[in-house]
Design a protein around this motif. Structure first.
Motif, short mmCIF file in Angstrom:
data_model
loop_
_atom_site.label_atom_id
_atom_site.label_comp_id
_atom_site.label_asym_id
_atom_site.label_seq_id
_atom_site.Cartn_x
_atom_site.Cartn_y
_atom_site.Cartn_z
N ARG A 173 1.56 -1.17 -0.11
CA ARG A 173 0.44 0.18 0.30
C ARG A 173 0.74 1.25 0.46
NH1 ARG A 173 -2.93 -2.47 -2.48
NH2 ARG A 173 -4.38 -3.93 -1.00
N ALA A 174 1.96 1.13 0.75
CA ALA A 174 3.01 2.66 0.44
C ALA A 174 3.65 3.51 -0.46
CB ALA A 174 4.22 2.60 1.85
N LYS A 175 4.36 1.40 -0.86
CA LYS A 175 4.29 1.58 -2.54
C LYS A 175 3.42 2.61 -3.16
CE LYS A 175 8.00 -1.90 -3.62
NZ LYS A 175 8.42 -3.01 -4.21
N GLU A 176 2.08 1.98 -3.61
CA GLU A 176 1.00 2.61 -4.23
C GLU A 176 1.18 3.97 -3.65
OE1 GLU A 176 -1.72 0.02 -3.88
OE2 GLU A 176 -1.50 -1.56 -5.17
N LYS A 177 1.18 4.36 -2.71
CA LYS A 177 1.11 5.29 -2.27
C LYS A 177 1.41 6.57 -2.73
CE LYS A 177 -0.58 7.79 1.92
NZ LYS A 177 -0.66 8.06 3.42
N HIS A 178 2.69 5.98 -2.83
CA HIS A 178 4.24 6.38 -3.57
C HIS A 178 3.83 6.88 -4.43
CE1 HIS A 178 8.05 8.92 -3.41
NE2 HIS A 178 8.43 7.58 -3.53
N ALA A 179 4.09 5.83 -5.48
CA ALA A 179 3.23 6.19 -7.18
C ALA A 179 2.64 7.22 -7.52
CB ALA A 179 3.23 4.41 -7.52
N HIS A 180 1.66 6.97 -6.28
CA HIS A 180 -0.46 8.00 -7.08
C HIS A 180 0.81 9.14 -6.62
CE1 HIS A 180 -3.92 9.26 -7.54
NE2 HIS A 180 -3.79 9.70 -5.91
N ARG A 181 1.61 9.07 -5.43
CA ARG A 181 1.76 11.15 -5.07
C ARG A 181 2.54 11.38 -6.37
NH1 ARG A 181 3.32 10.63 0.49
NH2 ARG A 181 5.56 10.02 -0.16
N LEU A 182 3.69 10.65 -6.58
CA LEU A 182 4.93 11.07 -7.67
C LEU A 182 3.58 11.37 -8.90
CD1 LEU A 182 7.97 8.91 -7.19
CD2 LEU A 182 7.64 11.27 -6.28
N SER A 183 3.00 10.58 -9.33
CA SER A 183 2.14 10.51 -11.17
C SER A 183 1.14 12.09 -10.71
CB SER A 183 1.27 9.97 -11.02
OG SER A 183 0.27 9.65 -9.82
N GLU A 184 0.41 12.03 -9.51
CA GLU A 184 -0.07 13.49 -9.04
C GLU A 184 1.05 14.81 -9.51
OE1 GLU A 184 -2.94 14.46 -8.77
OE2 GLU A 184 -3.45 12.30 -9.14
N LYS A 185 2.01 14.73 -8.79
CA LYS A 185 3.20 15.58 -8.60
C LYS A 185 3.13 16.16 -9.78
CE LYS A 185 6.98 17.57 -5.42
NZ LYS A 185 8.26 16.90 -5.11
N ALA A 186 3.70 14.33 -10.68
CA ALA A 186 3.75 15.06 -12.42
C ALA A 186 2.79 15.95 -13.53
CB ALA A 186 4.50 14.13 -13.36
N LYS A 187 1.98 15.85 -12.82
CA LYS A 187 0.50 15.78 -13.47
C LYS A 187 0.21 17.89 -13.50
CE LYS A 187 -2.68 12.08 -13.60
NZ LYS A 187 -3.96 11.25 -12.63
N THR A 188 0.55 18.28 -12.34
CA THR A 188 0.38 18.97 -11.61
C THR A 188 1.50 20.46 -12.09
OG1 THR A 188 1.46 18.74 -9.13
CG2 THR A 188 -0.83 19.17 -9.36
N LYS A 189 3.05 19.05 -12.46
CA LYS A 189 3.47 20.57 -13.00
C LYS A 189 3.21 20.63 -14.60
CE LYS A 189 8.97 19.80 -12.88
NZ LYS A 189 10.27 19.39 -13.20
N LYS A 190 2.74 19.29 -15.09
CA LYS A 190 2.46 20.02 -16.22
C LYS A 190 1.64 20.93 -16.47
CE LYS A 190 4.31 15.11 -18.43
NZ LYS A 190 3.20 14.06 -18.93
N GLN A 191 0.78 21.01 -15.99
CA GLN A 191 -0.27 21.80 -15.85
C GLN A 191 0.51 22.54 -15.78
OE1 GLN A 191 -3.02 21.55 -16.56
NE2 GLN A 191 -3.84 23.78 -16.65
#
Length: 133
Positions: free
Chosen positions: A16-34
Motif C-alpha cells: 500500500r505504501a508503494k502504491e501511495k508513493h507512486a500515486h503521489r509522484l504521478s500527481e506531482k508530475a501532472k500538476t507540474k505539466k499543468q
C-alpha cells in the motif's frame, strides 16, 4: 500463527505504501505539466497584448542603442574621464628596441654586487667564543 499474520500485514502495508508513493509522484508530475501549460498560455496572451504587434525581440540592439549610458556613468565620465587600458608605456616600439644605451655585456646587475651584511656565525663557533670568555 501470530507471526504469520504479522508478516502478512507487513507485506500488505508495504504494498500500500508503494502504491501511495507512486500515486503521489504521478500527481506531482501532472500538476507540474499543468503549471507549465498555464505559464505558456500566460506568455502567449501577454505577448499578444504587448505593444509592437506582439513581437518578441530576441536582440534588443535598437532599444539599447537608444538608451545610452546612465546619468551616473555620464557624470563619472565627465568628472574622471573615460576608463580604459593604462600602462601602454610598457609596450615596445622600434625606437626603444634599437636603443642599446642600457646594455651591459658583463651582465645586467642593478648597481653592482649586493652586500648581504655580516653573516651570523654557527652555533659551535658561538659556543666556543663563549667558553673562552
Amino acid at each position: 500463527m501470530d507471526a504469520f499474520e504479522q508478516r502478512k500485514s507487513n507485506r500488505e502495508q508495504k504494498l500500500r505504501a508503494k502504491e501511495k508513493h507512486a500515486h503521489r509522484l504521478s500527481e506531482k508530475a501532472k500538476t507540474k505539466k499543468q503549471h507549465l501549460r498555464d505559464v505558456d498560455d500566460w506568455a502567449k496572451s501577454a505577448s499578444s497584448n504587448r505593444a509592437g504587434g506582439g513581437k518578441v525581440r530576441d536582440d534588443d540592439n535598437e532599444y539599447l542603442s537608444r538608451m545610452g549610458p546612465s546619468k551616473d556613468r555620464q557624470f563619472a565620465d565627465k568628472k574622471y574621464g573615460h576608463g580604459g587600458k593604462k600602462g601602454r608605456f610598457k609596450q615596445n616600439d622600434p625606437k626603444s628596441m634599437n636603443d642599446m644605451s642600457g646594455y651591459n655585456p658583463k651582465g645586467n646587475f642593478a648597481g653592482g654586487k649586493k652586500t648581504t651584511g655580516t653573516k651570523r656565525k654557527g652555533k659551535r663557533t658561538r659556543d666556543a667564543t663563549k667558553a673562552k670568555r
